[in-house]
Design a protein around this motif. Structure first.
Motif, PDB file in Angstrom:
ATOM      1  N   VAL A 283       0.692  -0.912   0.188  1.00 49.22           N
ATOM      2  CA  VAL A 283       0.108   0.002   0.200  1.00 49.22           C
ATOM      3  C   VAL A 283       0.725   1.254   0.050  1.00 49.22           C
ATOM      4  CG1 VAL A 283      -1.935  -1.575   0.928  1.00 49.22           C
ATOM      5  CG2 VAL A 283      -0.513   0.062   2.379  1.00 49.22           C
ATOM      6  N   LEU A 284       2.204   1.212   0.399  1.00 52.74           N
ATOM      7  CA  LEU A 284       3.088   2.365   0.133  1.00 52.74           C
ATOM      8  C   LEU A 284       4.444   2.296  -0.938  1.00 52.74           C
ATOM      9  CD1 LEU A 284       3.502   2.570   4.377  1.00 52.74           C
ATOM     10  CD2 LEU A 284       2.261   4.023   2.911  1.00 52.74           C
ATOM     11  N   THR A 285       4.126   2.921  -1.239  1.00 57.26           N
ATOM     12  CA  THR A 285       5.562   3.159  -2.150  1.00 57.26           C
ATOM     13  C   THR A 285       6.630   2.989  -1.447  1.00 57.26           C
ATOM     14  OG1 THR A 285       6.054   5.580  -1.929  1.00 57.26           O
ATOM     15  CG2 THR A 285       4.300   4.991  -3.528  1.00 57.26           C
ATOM     16  N   ALA A 286       7.926   2.690  -2.015  1.00 59.03           N
ATOM     17  CA  ALA A 286       9.156   2.165  -1.641  1.00 59.03           C
ATOM     18  C   ALA A 286       9.433   4.008  -0.731  1.00 59.03           C
ATOM     19  CB  ALA A 286      10.627   2.048  -2.874  1.00 59.03           C
ATOM     20  N   ALA A 287       9.743   4.845  -1.376  1.00 64.94           N
ATOM     21  CA  ALA A 287       9.907   6.203  -1.119  1.00 64.94           C
ATOM     22  C   ALA A 287       8.849   5.992   0.769  1.00 64.94           C
ATOM     23  CB  ALA A 287       9.987   7.343  -1.518  1.00 64.94           C
ATOM     24  N   GLN A 288       7.746   5.962   1.012  1.00 61.00           N
ATOM     25  CA  GLN A 288       7.489   6.035   2.032  1.00 61.00           C
ATOM     26  C   GLN A 288       7.771   5.425   2.806  1.00 61.00           C
ATOM     27  OE1 GLN A 288       3.351   5.883   0.302  1.00 61.00           O
ATOM     28  NE2 GLN A 288       2.920   7.763  -0.396  1.00 61.00           N
ATOM     29  N   GLN A 289       8.083   3.975   2.625  1.00 58.16           N
ATOM     30  CA  GLN A 289       8.609   2.397   3.554  1.00 58.16           C
ATOM     31  C   GLN A 289       9.718   3.376   4.341  1.00 58.16           C
ATOM     32  OE1 GLN A 289       8.204  -1.226   1.849  1.00 58.16           O
ATOM     33  NE2 GLN A 289       7.438  -0.716   0.387  1.00 58.16           N
ATOM     34  N   LYS A 290      10.660   3.467   3.255  1.00 54.85           N
ATOM     35  CA  LYS A 290      11.959   4.723   3.890  1.00 54.85           C
ATOM     36  C   LYS A 290      11.999   5.398   4.650  1.00 54.85           C
ATOM     37  CE  LYS A 290      16.806   5.877   1.703  1.00 54.85           C
ATOM     38  NZ  LYS A 290      16.227   7.271   2.662  1.00 54.85           N
ATOM     39  N   ARG A 291      10.492   6.422   4.534  1.00 56.11           N
ATOM     40  CA  ARG A 291      10.850   7.121   5.556  1.00 56.11           C
ATOM     41  C   ARG A 291      10.625   6.621   6.523  1.00 56.11           C
ATOM     42  NH1 ARG A 291       9.398  10.028  -0.046  1.00 56.11           N
ATOM     43  NH2 ARG A 291       7.061  10.245   0.772  1.00 56.11           N
ATOM     44  N   ASP A 308       3.262  17.082  -0.662  1.00 55.50           N
ATOM     45  CA  ASP A 308       3.163  16.951  -2.272  1.00 55.50           C
ATOM     46  C   ASP A 308       2.789  16.242  -2.875  1.00 55.50           C
ATOM     47  OD1 ASP A 308       4.511  19.577  -2.547  1.00 55.50           O
ATOM     48  OD2 ASP A 308       6.663  19.199  -2.663  1.00 55.50           O
ATOM     49  N   GLU A 309       2.629  14.869  -2.611  1.00 60.20           N
ATOM     50  CA  GLU A 309       2.119  13.464  -2.694  1.00 60.20           C
ATOM     51  C   GLU A 309       0.965  13.136  -2.664  1.00 60.20           C
ATOM     52  OE1 GLU A 309       5.998  10.377  -1.846  1.00 60.20           O
ATOM     53  OE2 GLU A 309       4.644  11.092   0.168  1.00 60.20           O
ATOM     54  N   ALA A 310       0.684  14.714  -1.058  1.00 61.85           N
ATOM     55  CA  ALA A 310      -1.025  14.198  -1.205  1.00 61.85           C
ATOM     56  C   ALA A 310      -1.883  15.760  -2.268  1.00 61.85           C
ATOM     57  CB  ALA A 310      -1.417  14.980   0.416  1.00 61.85           C
ATOM     58  N   ALA A 311      -0.908  16.494  -2.503  1.00 64.48           N
ATOM     59  CA  ALA A 311      -1.170  17.560  -3.334  1.00 64.48           C
ATOM     60  C   ALA A 311      -1.227  16.231  -5.093  1.00 64.48           C
ATOM     61  CB  ALA A 311      -1.046  18.123  -3.407  1.00 64.48           C
ATOM     62  N   ARG A 340      -7.604   9.584   0.611  1.00 65.78           N
ATOM     63  CA  ARG A 340      -6.508  10.701  -0.286  1.00 65.78           C
ATOM     64  C   ARG A 340      -5.810  11.979  -0.019  1.00 65.78           C
ATOM     65  NH1 ARG A 340     -10.947  10.688  -3.418  1.00 65.78           N
ATOM     66  NH2 ARG A 340     -10.567   8.839  -4.604  1.00 65.78           N
ATOM     67  N   LYS A 341      -6.728  13.261   0.937  1.00 64.08           N
ATOM     68  CA  LYS A 341      -5.935  14.058   1.405  1.00 64.08           C
ATOM     69  C   LYS A 341      -4.844  14.219   2.767  1.00 64.08           C
ATOM     70  CE  LYS A 341      -8.458  17.910   2.269  1.00 64.08           C
ATOM     71  NZ  LYS A 341      -8.307  18.232   0.673  1.00 64.08           N
ATOM     72  N   PHE A 342      -4.409  12.476   2.738  1.00 66.84           N
ATOM     73  CA  PHE A 342      -3.739  12.909   4.176  1.00 66.84           C
ATOM     74  C   PHE A 342      -2.307  12.948   3.869  1.00 66.84           C
ATOM     75  CE2 PHE A 342      -7.080  10.043   6.621  1.00 66.84           C
ATOM     76  CZ  PHE A 342      -6.794  11.099   7.493  1.00 66.84           C
ATOM     77  N   ILE A 343      -2.181  14.219   4.562  1.00 66.20           N
ATOM     78  CA  ILE A 343       0.051  13.524   4.800  1.00 66.20           C
ATOM     79  C   ILE A 343      -0.366  12.932   5.833  1.00 66.20           C
ATOM     80  CG2 ILE A 343       1.183  15.690   5.347  1.00 66.20           C
ATOM     81  CD1 ILE A 343      -0.049  17.331   4.196  1.00 66.20           C
ATOM     82  N   TRP A 344       1.265  11.973   6.481  1.00 64.92           N
ATOM     83  CA  TRP A 344       1.305  11.924   7.215  1.00 64.92           C
ATOM     84  C   TRP A 344       2.633  11.751   7.822  1.00 64.92           C
ATOM     85  CZ3 TRP A 344       1.148   5.751   6.361  1.00 64.92           C
ATOM     86  CH2 TRP A 344       1.611   4.660   7.735  1.00 64.92           C
ATOM     87  N   ASP A 345       2.970  12.180   9.166  1.00 62.21           N
ATOM     88  CA  ASP A 345       4.309  11.988   9.393  1.00 62.21           C
ATOM     89  C   ASP A 345       4.438  11.745  10.955  1.00 62.21           C
ATOM     90  OD1 ASP A 345       3.105  13.309  12.374  1.00 62.21           O
ATOM     91  OD2 ASP A 345       3.754  15.488  11.129  1.00 62.21           O
ATOM     92  N   ALA A 346       5.599  11.366  11.301  1.00 64.83           N
ATOM     93  CA  ALA A 346       5.665  10.352  12.309  1.00 64.83           C
ATOM     94  C   ALA A 346       7.002  10.157  13.368  1.00 64.83           C
ATOM     95  CB  ALA A 346       5.872   8.896  11.375  1.00 64.83           C
ATOM     96  N   MET A 347       7.542   9.592  14.322  1.00 62.44           N
ATOM     97  CA  MET A 347       8.522   9.914  14.910  1.00 62.44           C
ATOM     98  C   MET A 347       8.840   8.902  16.155  1.00 62.44           C
ATOM     99  SD  MET A 347       8.525  13.082  17.355  1.00 62.44           S
ATOM    100  CE  MET A 347      10.203  12.724  18.406  1.00 62.44           C
ATOM    101  N   GLY A 348       9.732   8.185  16.161  1.00 60.58           N
ATOM    102  CA  GLY A 348       9.299   7.106  17.337  1.00 60.58           C
ATOM    103  C   GLY A 348       9.893   7.953  18.637  1.00 60.58           C
ATOM    104  N   VAL A 349       9.903   7.285  20.079  1.00 58.32           N
ATOM    105  CA  VAL A 349       9.348   7.857  21.282  1.00 58.32           C
ATOM    106  C   VAL A 349       9.917   6.554  21.929  1.00 58.32           C
ATOM    107  CG1 VAL A 349       7.953   8.789  22.924  1.00 58.32           C
ATOM    108  CG2 VAL A 349       7.279   9.227  20.745  1.00 58.32           C
TER     109      VAL A 349
END
Length: 802
Positions: A283-291, A308-311, A340-349
């Motif tokens: 379901v994710l692109t290779a770049a998204q998996q890497k990020r 940009d991907e969401a846009a 399809r509008k979702f921007i997704w950010d993340a960080m490990g805690v």
């Protein structure tokens, strides 16, 4: 074990206390006496309002050695039809009966049925008597005329494919079993259904969709799925089946289990859901998996799906579908967001739970939520994980998510829905956010992520006792906000914030069913949060409170506590009798108003006539002359006629007599050593009279300011009221001279009237606003008015022109 009916009778007995008090005295029944009306606010709750301990829940407030709860596992396959805004799904349920009882039927919750036109929720919805109606209310009325929610196409089959009979009862469904389900046995069955999603901002609710279809918008939608599948109702040791219908306020208590869920959505949608994503490669692109992998060790949020991907997805609207697969273990619910509008950010805690040493804090939001969400959502998640982990226990799951959409704030295992967004500047068209929006987002993220502890893990019954999740969580939110920013504009948690509500005639006890609370925010969120702040800061102190609260959290993690388990644990672990506190704050509508009514100063009588006569002269000299004496300035007879002067006029009344001196001398010859020691004490004895005007007994925090510039604060325990809850006198001895005294100087007890807290009374300083211009029309200058006594009471009338 108490049967459900007995338990409910005990609960009903406690509800007698829920009647609003006409005066500030005697909300609880007084102890019977032959005369007088003594009210014992310290009598014990055990065996009165509280149920008797059992093998399932012991007297210490922890799970008993025979504690049990059911387990329910779900395997769900669902499809989102974006055009019709409908979910279609099938689920296979495995129900494990861990109770000692044989079950002949199962109850399931169909909470979306509260959108049915004939539901209890819709038919009992009331409106105010106002002559106005909002645009939003009009839109909802018209939408409900053409749209109807709820579960459709329901079908239930046994493991062998045979149909199982079921009965619908408002937001509940009873499945009749072909064979009784005995203790220790498991049962598997399948349910299929469809459910239309509500347009949340039109008809309200905790899930649904929002579409951006106004002029200039992109036309895409955000979908939030919650309460979207038939969920097994709770069967517990204290209630049996929890089959109270969902009317709108009482949220959702559920059973723990393992979930495997497949969500088929439009191919360009990004999905956030309870649990861990099992098929990122599909379901994710290779770049998204890497990020995503990079985000696990990042010190600040990393875009997994970039703006940009969401846009690009918003513009292209790909055809076809993708299936996102999730797994969640030992959770009590499942929710998701898709767009399809979702921007997704993340960080490990970093996390103290060895099973989940790194928690992925993640946010999903549309471009309309930027730049506010980029800056604060995921960082607020990380902060919450740290603070709540310190107060309760380490976060028990692998992910913690915040999703922006049409729901203002709602929680589910590992995922929360949060609403605040920036606003568009009318001049520049740029998205900017106010300070209120900033703190609004931080606060709601803390609050909703905090709910993953309470009640998503400490699994209290929200439909019966809302305060157990909302109040406890609001208290911890208050702690987290103050650790975010010392000047954080907190809404709830400070005791003084509850004064207005606690004076309200519309107040009901905290221990009131969620569907019967007139002021939901004040009662279920604010007042219990303030009460727990007082319990921590004033009654127990931080060390004892924190130890007891952590013990409660540990005991009931992944279990189902009642209020009595919380009350008992806090008492048992802190080593403190708190029945008076629960009675006052949770079972009554008393408020706090303790008056420092009087202060008297005394010294011990030394019996030395020289000392005592001198003291009497000082007191006499301090008394002012009467007005008559002050005005009588002429000579008196005694002053003008010496013949009228005798022994009594010449004797100095402040000089000790021979007899008085001899009596004191005789005392010194054979004085008792204890008496001699006592008479030598030079301390000032101050008697402080405290009057309980609000009815709620509390500790008395007394600050004393002395003439030498020093101060002393004494924290008097609430037990000072045990003999008389209305008025007490308390004594303090000191060599210092008191200048002023004040009770509750930091306003830490929610005292409703601080004007009576100081002695001597303080002058209340204020500011008057000066109106510009004249104070108002001068009718005498208006020759168009006929000015009469009657006309001044009514509308002005035009004069007849001649």
């Amino acid at each position: 074990m108490l049967g459900p009916s007995v338990f409910k009778k005990l609960l009903l007995a406690s509800c007698v206390l829920a009647l609003p008090a006409v005066t500030s005295v005697a909300l609880a029944d007084p102890v019977e006496q032959t005369k007088g009306r003594f009210e014992d606010k310290f009598r014990q709750l055990e065996g009165e309002e509280w149920p008797t301990p059992t093998d399932y829940r012991n007297a210490a407030g922890e799970p008993g050695y025979r504690y049990w709860q059911q387990k329910v596992d779900y395997r769900i396959k669902a499809s989102l039809n974006e055009a019709t805004r409908t979910l279609t799904a099938t689920q296979t349920v495995t129900y494990k009966n861990n109770s000692p009882d044989t079950l002949r039927y199962l109850w399931l919750m169909l909470d979306q049925n509260n959108y049915k036109r004939d539901s209890i929720a819709q038919l009992t919805d009331t409106v105010s008597s106002s002559k106005e109606i909002s645009v939003g209310e009009v839109r909802r009325v018209k939408r409900m005329q053409v749209w109807e929610g709820g579960f459709n196409d329901l079908k239930v089959t046994a493991a062998d494919g045979s149909a199982l009979a079921f009965t619908l009862n408002d937001t509940l469904m009873r499945i009749d079993l072909a064979q009784p389900l005995k203790s220790g046995e498991s049962l598997t069955f399948t349910v299929s259904w469809s459910v239309p999603l509500p347009e949340t901002k039109v008809v309200g609710g905790r899930s649904g969709y929002e579409c951006f279809t106004k002029p200039g918008e992109d036309g895409n939608c955000i979908f939030l799925g919650a309460q979207w599948f038939p969920r097994l109702a709770v069967y517990s040791d204290y209630e049996g089946w929890h089959n109270k219908a969902f009317i709108g306020s009482g949220e959702f208590t559920l059973e723990f289990g393992d979930y495997e869920v497949e969500l088929t959505v439009p191919a360009d949608h990004i999905v956030s859901a309870t649990g861990e994503l099992l098929n990122p490669g599909e379901v994710l692109t290779a770049a998204q998996q890497k990020r995503y992998i990079e985000a696990r060790t990042a010190s600040s949020p990393v875009y997994v799906v970039t703006p940009d991907e969401a846009a690009a997805a918003e513009k292209s609207k790909a055809t076809g579908t993708k299936t996102w697969k999730f797994r969640a273990d030992n959770v009590r619910d499942f929710a998701f967001g898709s767009s399809r509008k979702f921007i997704w950010d993340a960080m490990g805690v970093k996390n103290a739970d060895p099973a989940h040493p790194t928690v992925m804090a993640m946010s999903f939001f549309p471009k309309e939520a930027r730049p506010l969400w980029d800056a604060y959502s995921t960082k607020s998640i990380a902060h919450t994980l740290n603070v709540y982990g310190k107060f309760a226990f380490a976060y028990p799951y692998p992910t913690a998510q915040s999703v922006n959409g049409p729901v203002g704030g709602m929680e589910y295992p590992m995922i929360t829905f949060n609403g605040p967004r920036p606003v568009k500047d009318k001049k520049t068209g740029e998205l900017t956010y106010t300070e209120r929006a900033k703190y609004g987002l931080i606060g709601v993220v803390i609050h909703e992520i905090g709910h993953i502890w309470f009640p998503m893990t400490v699994n209290s019954d929200e439909r019966q006792w809302t305060w157990m999740d909302e109040g406890i969580n609001s208290f911890l939110q208050f702690q987290a906000e103050k650790e975010w920013d010392k000047d954080y504009p907190t809404r709830r948690g400070e005791p003084k914030s509850m004064v207005e509500y606690m004076l309200s005639e519309n107040q009901v006890p905290i221990m009131t069913n969620s569907e019967s609370i007139p002021q939901f925010g004040n009662n279920a969120y604010g007042k219990p949060a303030a009460a727990l702040t007082i319990l921590r800061e004033t009654v127990l102190g931080r060390e004892k409170f924190d130890f007891a609260f952590k013990e409660y959290s540990r005991r009931w993690q992944f279990k189902r506590p009642t209020p009595y388990d919380f009350f008992r644990t806090m008492e048992e672990a802190s080593g403190t009798d708190l029945d008076w506190f629960w009675r006052g704050w949770f079972y009554s509508t008393d408020h706090v108003d303790i008056e420092l009514a009087d202060v008297k100063k005394a010294r011990l009588n030394t019996r030395d006539p020289v000392v005592e006569k001198a003291w009497e002269k000082v007191q006499d000299d301090a008394q002012p002359d009467s007005l008559t004496a002050a005005r009588n300035t002429g000579k008196t007879v005694v002053e003008t006629d010496p013949a009228t002067v005798d022994y009594y006029n010449t004797d100095d009344k402040w000089e000790p007599t021979v007899k008085e001196k001899k009596k004191y001398a005789d005392l010194q010859k054979d004085i008792d050593p204890d008496l001699k020691e006592a008479l030598a004490v030079k301390d000032n004895f101050y008697n402080f009279t405290f009057r309980n005007k609000g009815g709620l007994v509390m500790p008395v925090i007394l600050k004393m300011d002395y003439t030498d510039g020093t101060s002393e604060t004494v924290r008097i325990p609430a037990e000072v009221w045990r003999y008389n809850p209305a008025q007490v006198t308390w004594q303090h001895a000191t060599l210092k001279t008191l200048k002023q005294a004040v009770i509750d100087p930091l306003w830490e007890t929610a005292d409703a009237d601080v004007s009576n807290n100081a002695f001597p009374r303080k002058i209340d300083e204020q500011r008057f606003e000066v109106r510009e211009g004249e104070d108002g029309p001068n009718r005498m200058k208006d020759d168009e008015l006929v000015v009469t006594p009657d006309s001044l009471k009514t509308q002005p009338k035009k004069a007849d022109k001649k």
